[in-house]
Design an enzyme around this catalytic site. Structure first.
Site, PDB file in Angstrom:
ATOM      1  N   GLY A  75      27.695  28.251  36.887  1.00  0.00           N
ATOM      2  CA  GLY A  75      27.968  26.941  37.486  1.00  0.00           C
ATOM      3  C   GLY A  75      29.421  26.543  37.352  1.00  0.00           C
ATOM      4  O   GLY A  75      30.213  27.212  36.691  1.00  0.00           O
ATOM      5  N   GLY A  77      31.931  25.171  35.716  1.00  0.00           N
ATOM      6  CA  GLY A  77      32.161  24.725  34.349  1.00  0.00           C
ATOM      7  C   GLY A  77      33.408  23.878  34.195  1.00  0.00           C
ATOM      8  O   GLY A  77      33.593  23.190  33.183  1.00  0.00           O
ATOM      9  N   LYS A  98      40.117  21.918  39.942  1.00  0.00           N
ATOM     10  CA  LYS A  98      39.708  22.825  38.859  1.00  0.00           C
ATOM     11  C   LYS A  98      40.486  22.448  37.603  1.00  0.00           C
ATOM     12  O   LYS A  98      41.707  22.508  37.609  1.00  0.00           O
ATOM     13  CB  LYS A  98      40.060  24.250  39.300  1.00  0.00           C
ATOM     14  CG  LYS A  98      39.450  25.352  38.487  1.00  0.00           C
ATOM     15  CD  LYS A  98      39.649  26.678  39.234  1.00  0.00           C
ATOM     16  CE  LYS A  98      39.340  27.882  38.386  1.00  0.00           C
ATOM     17  NZ  LYS A  98      39.594  29.128  39.125  1.00  0.00           N
ATOM     18  N   ASP A 110      35.809  24.328  27.643  1.00  0.00           N
ATOM     19  CA  ASP A 110      36.330  22.969  27.488  1.00  0.00           C
ATOM     20  C   ASP A 110      36.543  22.263  28.827  1.00  0.00           C
ATOM     21  O   ASP A 110      37.000  21.121  28.873  1.00  0.00           O
ATOM     22  CB  ASP A 110      37.646  22.997  26.690  1.00  0.00           C
ATOM     23  CG  ASP A 110      38.683  23.916  27.330  1.00  0.00           C
ATOM     24  OD1 ASP A 110      38.421  24.415  28.452  1.00  0.00           O
ATOM     25  OD2 ASP A 110      39.741  24.126  26.721  1.00  0.00           O
ATOM     26  N   GLY A 111      36.254  22.973  29.911  1.00  0.00           N
ATOM     27  CA  GLY A 111      36.423  22.362  31.230  1.00  0.00           C
ATOM     28  C   GLY A 111      37.866  22.220  31.665  1.00  0.00           C
ATOM     29  O   GLY A 111      38.155  21.624  32.711  1.00  0.00           O
ATOM     30  N   ARG A 168      28.664  30.472  46.899  1.00  0.00           N
ATOM     31  CA  ARG A 168      28.894  31.806  46.350  1.00  0.00           C
ATOM     32  C   ARG A 168      27.608  32.613  46.416  1.00  0.00           C
ATOM     33  O   ARG A 168      26.510  32.037  46.472  1.00  0.00           O
ATOM     34  CB  ARG A 168      29.311  31.676  44.871  1.00  0.00           C
ATOM     35  CG  ARG A 168      30.575  30.873  44.673  1.00  0.00           C
ATOM     36  CD  ARG A 168      30.623  30.256  43.269  1.00  0.00           C
ATOM     37  NE  ARG A 168      31.751  29.319  43.180  1.00  0.00           N
ATOM     38  CZ  ARG A 168      32.884  29.581  42.549  1.00  0.00           C
ATOM     39  NH1 ARG A 168      33.028  30.704  41.891  1.00  0.00           N
ATOM     40  NH2 ARG A 168      33.883  28.706  42.559  1.00  0.00           N
ATOM     41  N   ASP A 232      29.322  35.762  41.107  1.00  0.00           N
ATOM     42  CA  ASP A 232      29.609  34.321  41.128  1.00  0.00           C
ATOM     43  C   ASP A 232      31.006  34.046  41.676  1.00  0.00           C
ATOM     44  O   ASP A 232      31.359  32.882  41.895  1.00  0.00           O
ATOM     45  CB  ASP A 232      29.466  33.716  39.721  1.00  0.00           C
ATOM     46  CG  ASP A 232      30.247  34.472  38.666  1.00  0.00           C
ATOM     47  OD1 ASP A 232      29.907  35.643  38.426  1.00  0.00           O
ATOM     48  OD2 ASP A 232      31.182  33.905  38.090  1.00  0.00           O
ATOM     49  N   ASN A 233      31.790  35.085  41.892  1.00  0.00           N
ATOM     50  CA  ASN A 233      33.131  34.868  42.455  1.00  0.00           C
ATOM     51  C   ASN A 233      33.220  35.337  43.899  1.00  0.00           C
ATOM     52  O   ASN A 233      34.312  35.409  44.454  1.00  0.00           O
ATOM     53  CB  ASN A 233      34.175  35.610  41.620  1.00  0.00           C
ATOM     54  CG  ASN A 233      34.378  34.952  40.260  1.00  0.00           C
ATOM     55  OD1 ASN A 233      34.074  33.772  40.090  1.00  0.00           O
ATOM     56  ND2 ASN A 233      34.868  35.705  39.305  1.00  0.00           N
TER      57      ASN A 233
HETATM   58  P1  AMP Z   1      35.730  32.583  36.009  1.00  0.00           P
HETATM   59  O1  AMP Z   1      35.904  33.842  35.195  1.00  0.00           O
HETATM   60  O2  AMP Z   1      36.901  31.665  35.986  1.00  0.00           O
HETATM   61  O3  AMP Z   1      35.258  32.886  37.386  1.00  0.00           O
HETATM   62  O4  AMP Z   1      34.575  31.750  35.262  1.00  0.00           O
HETATM   63  C1  AMP Z   1      33.286  32.242  34.976  1.00  0.00           C
HETATM   64  C2  AMP Z   1      32.404  31.089  34.559  1.00  0.00           C
HETATM   65  O5  AMP Z   1      32.928  30.472  33.369  1.00  0.00           O
HETATM   66  C3  AMP Z   1      32.290  29.970  35.574  1.00  0.00           C
HETATM   67  O6  AMP Z   1      30.999  29.452  35.504  1.00  0.00           O
HETATM   68  C4  AMP Z   1      33.314  28.972  35.127  1.00  0.00           C
HETATM   69  O7  AMP Z   1      33.027  27.670  35.537  1.00  0.00           O
HETATM   70  C5  AMP Z   1      33.203  29.109  33.600  1.00  0.00           C
HETATM   71  N1  AMP Z   1      34.457  28.737  32.918  1.00  0.00           N
HETATM   72  C6  AMP Z   1      35.634  29.418  32.912  1.00  0.00           C
HETATM   73  N2  AMP Z   1      36.546  28.776  32.183  1.00  0.00           N
HETATM   74  C7  AMP Z   1      35.954  27.642  31.716  1.00  0.00           C
HETATM   75  C8  AMP Z   1      36.382  26.551  30.903  1.00  0.00           C
HETATM   76  N3  AMP Z   1      37.609  26.492  30.395  1.00  0.00           N
HETATM   77  N4  AMP Z   1      35.491  25.576  30.650  1.00  0.00           N
HETATM   78  C9  AMP Z   1      34.251  25.615  31.135  1.00  0.00           C
HETATM   79  N5  AMP Z   1      33.792  26.610  31.902  1.00  0.00           N
HETATM   80  C10 AMP Z   1      34.622  27.612  32.202  1.00  0.00           C
HETATM   81 MG    MG Z   2      34.487  32.130  38.816  1.00  0.00          MG
END
Ligand code: AMP
Ligand code: MG
Length: 472
Positions: A75, A77, A98, A110-111, A168, A232-233
């Site tokens: 989801g 995040g 983002k 940490d979002g 996605r 998911d990407n």
């Molecule tokens: P990504 O590798 O950026 O495609 O992220 C993979 C998953 O991790 C996705 O669900 C993102 O929303 C979550 N995610 C990545 N970085 C963070 C973060 N700093 N805080 C919360 N969720 C994250």
């Molecule tokens: Mg992603």
């Protein structure tokens, strides 16, 4: 209207960046009809401090396969959609920030996002668009004074992305693998009606397959490695999505891995086409109650041919070939073998080849300056050029015409990692001149820009081929 069927999103409250600065915004502000906002109003909306009529604040629920393994629910995040705009110039577009803090999908994160990764995504998406590659676009890059803990303490930042939809492969996986049949149906209907002109399910899947094949073929043609091709990407619209540890190929190496967390090279450059098909299979599985297994398999099996058609098309353009001939596949394969043997800088090679005059090696003098032995008669390049020349003669190719066309498809500039790092360094130090200047260059990558010639490559050995971690 909500951006997604109900099951797929939650309302969220953004956490604004502290003492935010709008570092840069793109021309999209105008095209999206946000031109009437002052930069301060735009900043405050994108930072979650103010609202505009009709906006929404949601994060979505998706799942996915990461590095070949089912990862369950993921989801948004750290991404928050502020809603969609219906525009004259760009049709329907969603605005997503983002890095605005925790959402119900943050899991252990940490979002937040840091400047480094936000700036890379911001610039690269715009650069890819200028290269003619389907991608999410960027609207704004902002930085705050809050601290974010990664390998080091870094400044918080956000990038604002724009796309018709972020749906996605993982959204479909979310519903299917959690047994949410009616929710899956709702998502399929929503996607088909809103983004595929009401196509039938099979037509839609065919289009998704073709768009994915095309996107990856275009990545290959510019030497782009995505680095994290998890389901998911992958965008249902075949848009390049989620720029993380991506990299543009420098010294050509088909096995190049741009993401140092990817120890086995699952997402190496040469693997991307195959991974595209693997990911499509994960998507098609989600349609197994809606389309027969035989039809799904038959459709999936057309992927390699679709991919090859797109790849051949892209390389024909890069080589300035007007006609399609059966021997082109062999010519292109031998080109890639020659590049792998010679390890030339990928971007620089094609740019140099764009000035080649058939049979006249002296037209490649600038290339020879960097690669002194490359044109000796026994070299791989010289031998390949003989083959290329024969092919050019077959279609009566005219040097000047071919050159003009090739200079319009073989970029002089791509966002090389060391370049991105330079821009990040100066932007972190509070100077935005390099960011603005490079934004302009990367938006016109086929122009000469002699003032930044050194970044056209090949780069000196101490700068080349850096790989990056996922920590973003
Ligand atoms: P990504 O590798 O950026 O495609 O992220 C993979 C998953 O991790 C996705 O669900 C993102 O929303 C979550 N995610 C990545 N970085 C963070 C973060 N700093 N805080 C919360 N969720 C994250
Ligand atoms: Mg992603």
């Amino acid at each position: 209207m909500p951006l997604f069927p109900l099951f797929f999103f939650e309302k969220v409250t953004p956490t604004p960046l502290k003492k935010v600065t709008l570092l840069h915004h793109t021309e999209l502000a105008k095209f999206l009809g946000l031109g009437s906002l002052t930069p301060h109003e735009l900043q405050s909306w994108l930072n979650g401090e103010s609202r505009i009529p009709g906006d929404q604040r949601i994060s979505t629920r998706y799942a996915g396969h990461q590095f070949g393994v089912w990862a369950g629910q993921l989801g948004d995040g750290r991404a928050i959609s502020l809603g969609e705009l219906i525009t004259h110039k760009m049709g329907r577009q969603e605005i997503q920030v983002k890095g605005l803090g925790m959402t119900p999908f943050s899991r252990r994160g940490d979002g937040k996002a840091v400047l480094r990764s936000s700036l890379r995504e911001y610039l690269c998406a715009e650069a890819m668009d200028a290269l003619g590659i389907p991608t999410t676009r960027s609207l704004a890059l902002m930085m705050g004074e809050g601290a974010v803990e990664r390998e080091e303490i870094e400044f918080e930042a956000t990038t604002t992305r724009v796309f018709p939809t972020q749906i996605r492969f993982g959204h479909f996986e979310m519903a299917f693998h959690f047994g949410k049949k009616s929710e899956l149906q709702a998502l399929v209907e929503y996607t088909r009606s809103q983004f595929f002109d009401g196509a039938s399910i099979e037509e839609m899947l065919h289009a998704v397959m073709d768009k994915t094949a095309r996107m990856i073929a275009l990545w290959q043609s510019v030497g782009f490695c995505h680095g994290v091709m998890n389901t998911d990407n992958l965008s249902i619209l075949g848009l390049t999505l989620d720029y993380g540890p991506f990299g543009f190929m420098e010294d050509f190496n088909p096995h190049h891995i741009c993401n140092h967390s990817d120890r086995e090279g699952r997402y190496a450059y040469s693997e991307q086409p195959r991974v595209g098909m693997w990911n499509l299979e994960r998507l098609f599985v989600c349609f197994s109650d809606l389309v027969t297994r035989e039809r799904l398999i038959a459709l999936l099996e057309t992927y390699p041919a679709r991919f090859q058609t797109h790849l051949l098309g892209a390389y024909r353009k890069k080589l300035g070939l007007q006609e399609e001939r059966p021997e082109d596949l062999g010519l292109i394969e031998s080109l890639l073998e020659m590049l792998a043997e010679s390890k030339f800088d990928y971007t620089f090679f094609f740019r140099s080849l764009s000035r080649y005059q058939a049979g006249r090696l002296e037209s490649l003098a600038g290339f020879r300056d960097h690669y002194p032995e490359s044109l000796e008669s026994s070299s791989f390049l010289a031998r390949w050029l003989t083959r290329y020349q024969e092919r050019l003669i077959l279609e009566g190719s005219v040097d000047s015409k071919r050159s003009a066309q090739m200079l319009g498809v073989n970029p002089k500039f791509v966002l090389r990692n060391p370049l991105a790092q330079e821009i990040i360094a100066s932007t972190s130090a509070g100077k935005t001149e390099a960011l603005s200047a490079w934004y302009q260059v990367l938006r016109s990558p086929f122009q000469e820009h002699p003032e930044v010639e050194t970044w056209a490559g090949p780069l000196p050995p101490n700068l080349k081929n850096r790989i990056l971690s996922c920590s973003s």
